[in-house]
Write a protein that holds these residues in place. Structure first.
Motif, short mmCIF file in Angstrom:
data_model
loop_
_atom_site.label_atom_id
_atom_site.label_comp_id
_atom_site.label_asym_id
_atom_site.label_seq_id
_atom_site.Cartn_x
_atom_site.Cartn_y
_atom_site.Cartn_z
N LEU A 92 10.72 -9.50 2.29
CA LEU A 92 10.58 -8.05 2.20
C LEU A 92 11.23 -7.51 0.93
N ASN A 93 12.38 -8.06 0.59
CA ASN A 93 13.13 -7.61 -0.58
C ASN A 93 12.92 -8.64 -1.68
N LYS A 94 11.71 -8.63 -2.22
CA LYS A 94 11.31 -9.67 -3.18
C LYS A 94 12.13 -9.61 -4.46
N ALA A 95 12.57 -8.40 -4.82
CA ALA A 95 13.26 -8.21 -6.09
C ALA A 95 14.75 -8.50 -6.00
N GLY A 96 15.25 -8.80 -4.80
CA GLY A 96 16.68 -9.02 -4.64
C GLY A 96 17.50 -7.76 -4.88
N SER A 97 16.93 -6.62 -4.51
CA SER A 97 17.63 -5.34 -4.69
C SER A 97 18.74 -5.19 -3.65
N ARG A 98 19.67 -4.32 -3.97
CA ARG A 98 20.72 -3.95 -3.03
C ARG A 98 20.58 -2.44 -2.87
N PHE A 99 19.66 -2.05 -1.98
CA PHE A 99 19.31 -0.64 -1.94
C PHE A 99 19.34 -0.11 -0.51
N GLY A 100 20.51 -0.11 0.07
CA GLY A 100 20.66 0.44 1.41
C GLY A 100 21.88 1.32 1.49
N VAL A 101 22.00 2.00 2.62
CA VAL A 101 23.14 2.87 2.87
C VAL A 101 23.76 2.44 4.20
N ASN A 102 25.08 2.49 4.28
CA ASN A 102 25.77 2.20 5.53
C ASN A 102 26.04 3.48 6.31
N ILE A 103 25.62 3.46 7.57
CA ILE A 103 25.73 4.60 8.48
C ILE A 103 26.77 4.23 9.55
N VAL A 104 27.62 5.18 9.92
CA VAL A 104 28.67 4.90 10.91
C VAL A 104 28.23 5.35 12.30
N PRO A 105 28.11 4.42 13.24
CA PRO A 105 27.78 4.82 14.62
C PRO A 105 28.93 5.62 15.25
N THR A 106 28.58 6.45 16.20
CA THR A 106 29.62 7.16 16.96
C THR A 106 29.87 6.50 18.31
N HIS A 107 28.87 5.77 18.80
CA HIS A 107 28.96 5.13 20.11
C HIS A 107 28.24 3.79 20.08
N THR A 108 28.62 2.92 20.99
CA THR A 108 27.86 1.68 21.17
C THR A 108 26.89 1.89 22.35
N TYR A 109 26.01 0.91 22.50
CA TYR A 109 25.07 0.98 23.63
C TYR A 109 25.81 0.95 24.97
N GLU A 110 27.06 0.48 24.94
CA GLU A 110 27.85 0.44 26.18
C GLU A 110 28.63 1.73 26.41
N THR A 111 29.03 2.41 25.33
CA THR A 111 29.95 3.55 25.50
C THR A 111 29.26 4.91 25.45
#
Lengths: 241, 241
Positions: A68-87
């Motif tokens: 999918l990332n054929k060019a070896g790019s580093r093009f994402g953003v990190n998002i902080v969850p507020t809850h887990t699927y358990e909480t």
């Protein structure tokens, strides 16, 4: 607000607890298109957002999959969850499920399981793009009319034969399940949902603040035709050269 | 890709280092519309993203300002920066500046200062919505043609009289400054930028994957008319009732 009121809001208490599932490789606009529209709404209507993931670790939108990332790019953003699927509180009322490459990866399993468990108590489920495939894998779209993105139509619909897939649709509503086409269609399904619950004037105001030309008709979908020769596998059909 | 090639890409080395400034109360779609289009591009063209803020602490998209968040909603997402304004490499080539309520708050000052310092080395500056006001405050739009959102047009343009503001424009290009209208217009300016550098076919492919009906003409802007009675202050004109 406008002289011509073309639709009125649903009666009944409006929902205030909105969750969104995030997982590695979720598609940014699948999530932030709908969230933008709801954020605009939230200035006048009480809405609380729950960002839900397997753990509380930041979730990266990009992918390192070389197919999918054929060019070896580093093009994402990190998002902080507020809850887990358990909480996450079990009185969640609305659940948004984005798609993306990660929705088709093995790491999607906990999200599928969460949707299966959460759906019976939800008032509304909204999916974007191949988020519909995640909901379908949880079994909650069985026997329902639904749509998904058109670029990977064959692959997605073949993997979920118990859903009554509707191809020429920007979005589809069946019961409490609102499913939309690819990526940007998430904005339109969310505006449609706002229109249904809060009235068309409010949805129009939200669209106008976003300076977004709302694709208002759920039964018209340009991309059902643009992607008429849709492809069978991820990464196989998006030819740039 | 298509038989009809309507534009060719620019010559010269393509940029690979893209930064985005994030600050409290930045508008989600201002950022994630452009980032989505560039993410699609990044699968075939090497692009690295730098998420830049005052500190490395997560940056919240929502607002607690009671004038803007009248309902007391908690509807934001926390984004994790990768670099601070001090640590980001100085060979950044492209800088995206989103707008939002936070772009008009006192906490925007470090972002203004960063743009002032970074601009001389940039190859391209792209602003969305009132991100143009942030760039204007840094002085980098002085004497240039530029646009911004139409809902708060009077307020924004009055505060930056040294810019040659263009009202009826989805986006404006002057030199290396690409400025766009409100929120969703960020997608169109980014597609326009991709078209200029990578060719129109690639921009069209990106738009189609996003299932987004590209507003292709920079000189046509529906919202210059929709918001003809634009308002003077934030929070004062968005009447829902």
């Amino acid at each position: 607000m406008s002289a011509q009121k073309t639709a009125t809001a649903s009666s009944g208490a409006l929902p205030s607890k909105v969750g969104i599932t995030v997982f590695p490789g979720f598609e940014p606009l699948d999530a932030f298109g709908p969230l933008e529209a709801l954020y605009m709404l939230s200035s006048n209507f009480k809405l609380d957002l729950y960002v839900i993931a397997s753990t509380l670790d930041p979730v990266y939108t990009g992918t390192n999959d070389p197919q999918l990332n054929k060019a070896g790019s580093r093009f994402g953003v990190n998002i902080v969850p507020t809850h887990t699927y358990e909480t996450v509180p079990d009185d969640l009322e609305v659940l948004l499920v984005p798609g993306g490459a990660g929705a088709a990866a093995p790491t999607i399993a906990p999200t599928v399981e969460f949707i299966r468990r959460a759906y019976p108590k939800l008032r509304y489920l909204i999916t974007v793009c191949n988020g519909a495939a995640v909901a379908a894998a949880a079994g909650v779209l069985d026997g329902k009319r639904a749509t998904t993105n058109k670029l990977y139509w064959k692959m997605i619909t073949a993997s979920s034969p118990n859903v009554n897939w509707v191809r020429t649709a920007r979005y589809v509503v069946d019961g409490n399940c609102w499913t939309s086409g690819g990526v940007s269609a998430g904005i339109d399904v969310t505006l449609g949902w706002i229109s249904k619950l809060y009235g068309e004037d409010r949805a129009r105001t939200v669209a106008n603040i976003m300076e977004y030309e709302w694709r208002h008709d759920p039964n018209w979908d340009t991309f059902a035709y643009v992607h008429r020769d849709d492809v069978d596998v991820f990464g196989g059909g998006v030819a740039f050269d």
